[in-house]
Design an enzyme around this catalytic site. Structure first.
Site, PDB file in Angstrom:
ATOM      1  N   ASP A   1     -96.555 -79.460  78.890  1.00 55.72           N
ATOM      2  CA  ASP A   1     -95.691 -80.118  78.381  1.00 55.72           C
ATOM      3  C   ASP A   1     -95.844 -81.419  77.454  1.00 55.72           C
ATOM      4  O   ASP A   1     -97.259 -81.846  77.763  1.00 55.72           O
ATOM      5  CB  ASP A   1     -94.775 -80.231  80.304  1.00 55.72           C
ATOM      6  CG  ASP A   1     -93.905 -80.858  80.453  1.00 55.72           C
ATOM      7  OD1 ASP A   1     -93.127 -80.586  79.543  1.00 55.72           O
ATOM      8  OD2 ASP A   1     -93.747 -82.426  79.947  1.00 55.72           O
ATOM      9  N   GLN A   2     -94.736 -82.296  77.348  1.00 46.16           N
ATOM     10  CA  GLN A   2     -95.277 -83.721  76.387  1.00 46.16           C
ATOM     11  C   GLN A   2     -94.184 -84.873  76.907  1.00 46.16           C
ATOM     12  O   GLN A   2     -93.448 -83.932  76.903  1.00 46.16           O
ATOM     13  CB  GLN A   2     -95.868 -82.886  74.767  1.00 46.16           C
ATOM     14  CG  GLN A   2     -95.693 -84.462  74.072  1.00 46.16           C
ATOM     15  CD  GLN A   2     -95.625 -83.860  72.457  1.00 46.16           C
ATOM     16  OE1 GLN A   2     -94.964 -84.117  72.488  1.00 46.16           O
ATOM     17  NE2 GLN A   2     -96.845 -83.816  71.788  1.00 46.16           N
TER      18      GLN A   2
END
Length: 215
Positions: free
Chosen positions: A82-83
């Site tokens: 995830d970013q």
């Protein structure tokens, strides 16, 4: 002389690899390791929890995605990622549409933004679970409104955190990038991912050498 068991001559079969993401960017990045892998949608709630920092949100969601898919693939090595972009301590997510993208880039122009990219690797059958975060510091140019509109018209990066697709035309928006892993900004830090895969028993180079898993 003790005979060698027939099983000693059987090839070692590496565990299956599953990417807990439908992102085309992460799929392309993982394919660089030249390992066969499946893709599964994690279907997790990505809402921020009260008081949660962007860094903590990134780590939690990477782990939640991997856990959600690992429950369906108990014998596989599962990768979740995830970013979350951070500006002034607040999370900057995917814009979703043009107006949001314009607002994001106007807010970030001439500023420094940290992109927190986390990766989690799970292997349910060996109880292996690890998550690592790779921050990337990005300094945006003092963009004009015309530059922002031109970029968005050409790139349409509405599915990218912070509206900046650095692997293509988005690189022209920036003054500098600082990171230990150049692939982290695109969405999956391959240096850390490779290290975690080795820890989970899936050594990329060993597989290509024909030795399969090292677990």
């Amino acid at each position: 002389m003790v005979p060698t068991p027939a099983s000693a001559f059987l090839p070692i079969v590496p565990p299956a690899l599953v990417l807990a993401s439908t992102s085309i960017y992460r799929r392309e990045l993982l394919s660089r390791l030249r390992l066969p892998f499946d893709v599964a949608s994690p279907d997790v709630d990505e809402s921020t929890q009260p008081g949660e920092t962007p860094a903590a949100l990134s780590e939690r969601l990477a782990l939640a995605k991997a856990r959600a898919v690992s429950a369906r693939w108990p014998h596989a090595v599962v990768i979740g990622s995830d970013q979350v972009a951070e500006l002034d301590g607040a999370a900057v997510g995917k814009p979703g549409h043009h107006a949001n993208a314009v607002a994001q880039l106007r807010a970030m122009r001439g500023r420094t933004v940290v992109f927190h990219t986390s990766v989690a690797v799970l292997r349910h059958d060996t109880a292996f679970e690890a998550v690592r975060r790779v921050p990337v510091t990005v300094r945006f140019r003092a963009l004009s409104d015309v530059e922002i509109e031109t970029y968005l018209r050409l790139e349409q990066p509405y599915d990218c955190a912070g509206s900046a697709k650095c692997e293509t035309l988005g690189i022209t928006l920036l003054d500098a990038i600082e990171s230990d892993d150049p692939t982290a900004l695109i969405g999956l830090p391959l240096i850390v991912t490779s290290a975690l895969l080795r820890q989970a028993g899936l050594d990329t180079l060993a597989v290509h050498a024909g030795h399969g898993s090292v677990a």
